[in-house]
Write a protein that holds these residues in place. Structure first.
Motif, PDB file in Angstrom:
ATOM      1  N   VAL A 185      22.581   1.760  19.786  1.00 18.59           N
ATOM      2  CA  VAL A 185      23.244   3.069  19.867  1.00 18.59           C
ATOM      3  C   VAL A 185      23.510   3.579  18.447  1.00 18.59           C
ATOM      4  O   VAL A 185      23.249   4.741  18.119  1.00 18.59           O
ATOM      5  N   GLY A 186      24.005   2.673  17.585  1.00 22.13           N
ATOM      6  CA  GLY A 186      24.234   3.030  16.187  1.00 22.13           C
ATOM      7  C   GLY A 186      22.958   3.484  15.500  1.00 22.13           C
ATOM      8  O   GLY A 186      22.956   4.476  14.761  1.00 22.13           O
ATOM      9  N   MET A 187      21.853   2.788  15.760  1.00 22.70           N
ATOM     10  CA  MET A 187      20.549   3.166  15.185  1.00 22.70           C
ATOM     11  C   MET A 187      20.188   4.611  15.535  1.00 22.70           C
ATOM     12  O   MET A 187      19.765   5.389  14.688  1.00 22.70           O
ATOM     13  N   VAL A 188      20.337   4.927  16.827  1.00 22.60           N
ATOM     14  CA  VAL A 188      20.002   6.279  17.290  1.00 22.60           C
ATOM     15  C   VAL A 188      20.866   7.311  16.565  1.00 22.60           C
ATOM     16  O   VAL A 188      20.370   8.334  16.088  1.00 22.60           O
ATOM     17  N   ILE A 189      22.178   6.995  16.445  1.00 21.47           N
ATOM     18  CA  ILE A 189      23.088   7.907  15.744  1.00 21.47           C
ATOM     19  C   ILE A 189      22.660   8.048  14.280  1.00 21.47           C
ATOM     20  O   ILE A 189      22.605   9.151  13.733  1.00 21.47           O
ATOM     21  N   GLY A 190      22.330   6.925  13.643  1.00 14.51           N
ATOM     22  CA  GLY A 190      21.918   6.950  12.234  1.00 14.51           C
ATOM     23  C   GLY A 190      20.665   7.780  12.010  1.00 14.51           C
ATOM     24  O   GLY A 190      20.588   8.574  11.070  1.00 14.51           O
ATOM     25  N   VAL A 191      19.668   7.606  12.892  1.00 13.47           N
ATOM     26  CA  VAL A 191      18.427   8.374  12.762  1.00 13.47           C
ATOM     27  C   VAL A 191      18.723   9.865  12.962  1.00 13.47           C
ATOM     28  O   VAL A 191      18.188  10.721  12.250  1.00 13.47           O
ATOM     29  N   PHE A 192      19.614  10.159  13.922  1.00 13.10           N
ATOM     30  CA  PHE A 192      19.984  11.551  14.192  1.00 13.10           C
ATOM     31  C   PHE A 192      20.685  12.160  12.970  1.00 13.10           C
ATOM     32  O   PHE A 192      20.353  13.274  12.547  1.00 13.10           O
ATOM     33  N   ILE A 193      21.636  11.418  12.389  1.00 10.74           N
ATOM     34  CA  ILE A 193      22.343  11.916  11.189  1.00 10.74           C
ATOM     35  C   ILE A 193      21.340  12.188  10.072  1.00 10.74           C
ATOM     36  O   ILE A 193      21.357  13.245   9.442  1.00 10.74           O
ATOM     37  N   PHE A 194      20.438  11.235   9.847  1.00 10.78           N
ATOM     38  CA  PHE A 194      19.454  11.402   8.775  1.00 10.78           C
ATOM     39  C   PHE A 194      18.600  12.651   9.015  1.00 10.78           C
ATOM     40  O   PHE A 194      18.372  13.449   8.112  1.00 10.78           O
ATOM     41  N   SER A 195      18.136  12.816  10.252  1.00 16.88           N
ATOM     42  CA  SER A 195      17.252  13.944  10.564  1.00 16.88           C
ATOM     43  C   SER A 195      17.964  15.276  10.373  1.00 16.88           C
ATOM     44  O   SER A 195      17.397  16.228   9.841  1.00 16.88           O
TER      45      SER A 195
END
Lengths: 197, 175
Positions: free
Chosen positions: A129-139
């Motif tokens: 879940v954290g990974m998905v959030i991190g990728v979203f923040i980066f994008s």
């Protein structure tokens, strides 16, 4: 020269995703059977009580590296058709540092968190879940990172070329270093108090 | 060994697992010409989700638009299929070695809650870092090293070097 098989047209492109599932199965099995579904086993490498990550990771990298060089040497594989992960100096270092901090906090990397998820580790699911959030923040914040993301582009540069040695000499030296590390790691494991997990 | 198998603590010899892993990676390169990965599948999922919820936003964004094209649906990428395989392979291994169980794994010194908060933060940092480095431990470090990519070696050293230092800072969480 016949390989790589799909880029050379030996196997039709349409088979690509079938192989993805089969090869992924091998990847997941190899990682889980080694114990990579346990974050405390993975993190053991950094405290010296379990070096399984070091041993599995370097054995895998060297096996694939030597295999590719050998197949290229006997003329079965066209090395120039392989996808070489491109080198962007600044972002490779800074991205690696950010991942390293994440690794020490989360105990997983993306591949191992998939393994943890598959056997029911709730911490691995939350990590994802954290990974998905991190990728979203980066994008979403990409304009902030854009300059760093694109800087220092050296293309598909080989480590052996940067060091001025041949590919096979580099592979040989890395193998010697890895075997030395394996002996060192086993020695340290015996000295360090076991951790129950 | 039988006893270990029952208690779920039987693991294959690390060099054997590493060799199997390396052969899978080698075969992947021989068949597809590319390596393996994991974070790429997460990226495809995020791109696909944003493109479904807010297609206009995704099209305008510099980052999402890199991965959207009409003929190649982002969800329909190699890595997503590969991850389906990873999940199945790890599940199979967990099944035969008796490790299938829902649990939060953490040091006895901390609570489950603390473990999960750190897992979430760690995952978020890994998500950001993997996009910067254009790959994670699998796609950049391991697959990069297999083809002698300079960037693969640099990212590998940055990940493990940093994690080594920070693991000691967060020592209480682990041992």
């Amino acid at each position: 020269m016949v390989a790589p098989l799909i880029p050379m047209g030996v196997i039709p492109e349409s088979w690509n995703n079938v192989f993805a599932v089969i090869l992924g199965f091998g990847f997941g099995f190899a990682l889980e059977s080694a114990g990579f579904s346990s974050s405390r086993k993975i993190i053991g490498t950094f405290f010296g009580y379990d070096f399984v990550v070091l041993k599995v990771f370097f054995t895998a990298a060297i096996t694939a590296m030597i295999g590719l060089l050998y197949l290229s040497y006997i003329g079965w594989l066209d090395y120039s058709l392989l996808y070489i992960h491109p080198t962007f100096l600044a972002s490779a270092i800074i991205g690696g540092i950010v991942m390293g901090i994440g690794f020490s906090m989360g105990g997983y990397c993306p591949g191992t968190s998939f393994c943890g998820m598959a056997i029911g580790k709730i911490d691995a699911m939350i990590f994802m879940v954290g990974m998905v959030i991190g990728v979203f923040i980066f994008s979403e914040a990409f304009p902030l990172f854009e300059k760093l993301y694109n800087s220092g582009n050296l293309g598909g540069k080989l480590v052996s070329d940067s060091l001025g040695v041949s590919k096979s000499l580099f592979a040989f030296l890395l193998t010697v270093v890895a075997i030395g590390m394996f002996y060192g790691a086993t020695w340290v494991e015996k000295k360090v108090r076991k951790v129950e997990y | 060994m039988e006893k270990n198998k029952k208690s779920g603590t039987f693991y294959l010899n690390p060099y054997l697992s590493g060799f199997i892993f390396g052969m899978v990676l080698l075969i992947t390169f021989v068949i597809t010409g590319r390596g393996m990965g994991a974070s790429g599948a997460v990226k495809s999922t995020v791109v696909e989700a944003v493109n479904t919820v807010a297609p206009g936003h995704a099209e305008k964004s510099v980052y999402y638009s890199k991965f959207i094209s009409d003929d190649a649906h982002p969800m329909n990428t190699w890595l997503v299929f590969e991850v389906i395989g990873i999940l199945a392979g790890a599940f199979f291994s967990g099944l035969i070695f008796n490790r299938l169980k829902f649990k939060v794994e953490h040091s006895p010194k901390i609570t489950s809650r603390r473990r999960l908060i750190f897992a979430l933060l760690g995952g978020a940092l890994f998500g950001i870092g993997s996009q910067l480095a254009k790959g994670c431990t699998s796609g950049a470090a391991l697959s990069g090293m297999a083809v002698l990519s300079l960037g693969g070696f640099i990212t590998m050293m940055a990940i493990f070097g940093t994690a080594f230092i920070f693991a000691w800072i967060f020592k209480k969480n682990w041992i």
